[in-house]
Design an enzyme around this catalytic site. Structure first.
Site, mmCIF file in Angstrom:
data_model
loop_
_atom_site.group_PDB
_atom_site.id
_atom_site.type_symbol
_atom_site.label_atom_id
_atom_site.label_comp_id
_atom_site.label_asym_id
_atom_site.label_seq_id
_atom_site.Cartn_x
_atom_site.Cartn_y
_atom_site.Cartn_z
ATOM 1 C CE LYS A 110 -43.811 -6.104 47.218
ATOM 2 N NZ LYS A 110 -44.813 -5.621 48.185
ATOM 3 C CB SER B 100 -44.316 -1.837 47.482
ATOM 4 O OG SER B 100 -44.102 -2.714 48.628
ATOM 5 C CB SER C 159 -48.136 -3.740 46.895
ATOM 6 O OG SER C 159 -46.912 -3.770 47.113
#
Length: 394
Positions: A74, A71, A126
């Site tokens: 992101k 993640s 997230s």
């Protein structure tokens, strides 16, 4: 290591061995006498810590190895949304976005959300469904958004990064390196809205109808455990392991770090330990020093020219001193390449040499050196005119 990229062209008249001696300076001569011990027993399979102002990579291991980043992906999703979208735009949730696996905000097909609100869901909790909804809104599709992600990565200077998803779920073609993740993060934290999002402890919002309310909380423990921490983004998948990309500011210096494959369950805290050690090393072991240019102008003789000398100069931008974090054992060199003389004709703006600044033998900058005047060749008409003038007026 590429600290400062500068445009450079081949000189119009290639110099032989340079007439300018090399200038060599130690870090202590420039004002740095600090050095920290290299941290031992780091858990991450790949890591990197970078000084954002200069771009110098201070410590790294396997920093160029292509690896999944979970993640931390992101970071790119968020900065693209900030740059390409409007925070007050409404994002409509597709069935595909709503189908994403945990971690989820549990948004539903057909619902509408303010883009600015979804960024907090994206970065604090997230949420994978949120990431896809944002991607489809900005890029038209996940595939279209991935193209934008890869274009932005290339603009930043990444050559070993490839995005497939906006959320970082495992895919063999979705990867970056510890070094390039630092580069992406360094770029992202220049955006004040990005910094605002990643440092927010909690955030509340509703869908467009006002019927569903949400509260998201920041899960970046680094914010509370390290002085000057700016946070950034955690990540985990079964393939990537625990990952973290962080930033911190102390004494007017900002560092970013990345740790990839930093343990697997139950070792969730390894990423905090590694990041703290990397940050301490970067802040304690280096001092920012000013590296001045050797000179701004030179005089070169011109053979067979109407004038016998020409001024050679460096552009104003390139004469600005370079600010660089140095440790006690660093050595800086300034190498200026210029020929002993030029041959007419010479045009103003010709590139006739270059000046390089090197750190421990590696080139940091390479700046072209330009001629300042036009100097015509001493041809037959010029000689005849000169002789005539001397004869008539002597």
């Amino acid at each position: 290591m590429a600290i400062r990229e500068k445009a450079f062209w081949e000189p119009s008249q290639k110099p032989a061995e340079s007439i300018v001696p090399v200038v060599r300076m130690t870090a202590s001569e420039l004002g740095s006498s600090v050095a920290a011990s290299t941290p031992s027993s780091l858990y991450a399979k790949a890591y990197c810590v970078m000084d954002t102002e200069s771009g110098r990579f201070l410590l790294s291991q396997n920093e160029n190895k292509k690896m999944p980043m979970a993640s931390t992906t992101k970071i790119m999703t968020c900065i693209l949304a900030l740059e390409s979208g409007c925070l007050d735009e409404m994002v409509t949730v597709s069935a595909y976005a709503a189908s994403m696996p945990d971690v989820q905000l549990n948004i539903r097909e057909g619902e509408k959300y303010r883009l600015g609100d979804l960024l907090y869901s994206l970065m604090l909790e997230s949420h994978n469904d949120t990431a896809v909804a944002i991607a489809e809104h900005i890029g038209g599709s996940v595939e279209g958004f991935a193209e934008l992600m890869n274009q932005k990565a290339e603009e930043i200077g990444c050559v070993s990064t490839h995005f497939v998803t906006p959320n970082g779920l495992d895919d063999p073609e979705h990867y970056t390196t510890a070094k390039e993740l630092c580069m992406i993060a360094s770029y992202a934290i220049q955006n004040k809205e990005f910094q605002k999002v990643i440092q927010t402890p909690q955030y509340q919002f509703q869908d467009a109808s006002g019927q569903r309310s949400f509260q998201v909380s920041n899960h970046d423990a680094f914010l509370g455990m390290y002085q000057g921490a700016l946070g950034i983004k955690t990540g985990f998948t079964g393939n990537a392991g625990y990952c973290f990309c962080g930033a911190a500011t102390k004494n007017n210096r900002t560092l970013v770090s990345a740790v990839l494959a930093c343990g697997w369950p139950p070792h969730k805290t390894y990423k905090w330990s590694d990041t703290t050690k990397l940050m301490d090393y970067g802040f304690e072991g280096f001092k920012t020093c000013e590296i001045p240019s050797d000179r701004d102008t030179w005089k070169l003789s011109v053979e067979n020219g109407c004038d016998h000398n020409v001024t050679v100069f460096m552009s104003k931008e390139d004469t600005d001193s370079l600010q660089l974090p140095l440790r006690a054992d660093d050595v800086v060199e300034i190498r200026t390449s210029l020929p002993e003389k030029l041959t007419a004709p010479v045009r103003s703006g010709d590139i006739v040499g270059c000046q390089e600044i090197l750190l421990n033998g590696e080139i940091l900058t390479k700046s072209p050196l330009y001629t300042g005047q036009d100097i015509a060749a001493m041809d037959f008409p010029y000689v005849l005119k000169h002789l005539f003038r001397n004869y008539v007026f002597s």
